[in-house]
Design an enzyme around this catalytic site. Structure first.
Site, PDB file in Angstrom:
ATOM      1  N   ASP A   9       0.858  -1.185   0.000  1.00  0.00           N
ATOM      2  CA  ASP A   9       0.000   0.000   0.000  1.00  0.00           C
ATOM      3  C   ASP A   9       0.897   1.238   0.000  1.00  0.00           C
ATOM      4  O   ASP A   9       2.064   1.181   0.398  1.00  0.00           O
ATOM      5  CB  ASP A   9      -0.859  -0.047   1.276  1.00  0.00           C
ATOM      6  CG  ASP A   9      -1.703   1.184   1.472  1.00  0.00           C
ATOM      7  OD1 ASP A   9      -2.152   1.775   0.473  1.00  0.00           O
ATOM      8  OD2 ASP A   9      -1.903   1.563   2.651  1.00  0.00           O
ATOM      9  N   ASP A  11      -0.281   4.960   0.900  1.00  0.00           N
ATOM     10  CA  ASP A  11      -0.522   5.932   1.968  1.00  0.00           C
ATOM     11  C   ASP A  11      -0.430   5.295   3.340  1.00  0.00           C
ATOM     12  O   ASP A  11      -1.079   4.285   3.624  1.00  0.00           O
ATOM     13  CB  ASP A  11      -1.895   6.595   1.777  1.00  0.00           C
ATOM     14  CG  ASP A  11      -1.908   7.482   0.553  1.00  0.00           C
ATOM     15  OD1 ASP A  11      -1.066   8.387   0.490  1.00  0.00           O
ATOM     16  OD2 ASP A  11      -2.733   7.241  -0.348  1.00  0.00           O
TER      17      ASP A  11
HETATM   18 MG   LIG Z   1      -2.951   3.088   3.462  1.00  0.00          MG
END
Ligand SMILES: [Mg+2]
Length: 174
Positions: A9, A11
């Site tokens: 991922d 962020d």
């Molecule tokens: Mg995230």
């Protein structure tokens, strides 16, 4: 033998989105700063203020201004040598963030094949051996092995390993 595929991922895993959001909060609503101690903003901001924050995210430019998480760049560069890496980020939820996010990868991760950036909010569609994400909801329906990236205590029990930092990822036995 094909190498394992690791999906990360973006962020709050590769990118320090939280610090960027805290800067926005300090500039606009400093009275809430003492509540931003790792909690997700939707958990403590009044709805109208969270809507402003959301509008800022939807505008997109914010995503080009962020710093990498400590240790992320060097560990990703190391992992590139032994694994196939993907970055999976919720671009479809924030369409205007797609170009800034790709630019961010090119700028901060010059060794990373930016064609392996997947701009997709439904991470159950991703075929990979591992997914490292800060939100358990993305791991629950992932078909490979999920790893929760969380430096704060998890609120509910999770059925997967937890890493607290990129140092933990660096030493993880994939
Ligand atoms: Mg995230």
């Amino acid at each position: 033998m094909t190498s394992k595929r690791l999906a990360f991922d973006m962020d709050r895993v590769i990118v320090d989105t939280y610090s960027g959001q805290k800067t926005w909060l300090a500039d606009n609503y400093p009275e809430f700063m003492d509540q931003a101690n790792g909690r997700y903003f939707r958990e403590f901001l009044p709805e109208s203020i969270f809507a402003e924050l959301w509008d800022m995210l939807l505008e997109g430019h914010f995503f080009s201004t962020l710093e990498p998480m400590p240790g992320a760049v060097s560990t990703l560069e190391k992992l590139t040598k032994n694994y196939e890496l993907l970055i999976v980020t919720a671009g479809t939820m924030f369409p205007n963030s797609c170009a800034p996010k790709i630019e961010w990868v090119k700028t901060h991760l010059p060794f990373f094949n930016h064609e392996n950036v997947v701009l997709c909010s439904n991470k159950s569609l991703i075929l990979a051996d591992y997914l490292i994400d800060d939100q358990y909801k993305h791991l629950e329906h992932f078909t490979g092995k999920g790893i929760l990236f969380s430096s704060s205590p998890t609120q509910a029990p999770v059925n997967c390993p937890i890493v607290k930092s990129w140092r933990d990822i660096d030493s993880f036995d994939f």
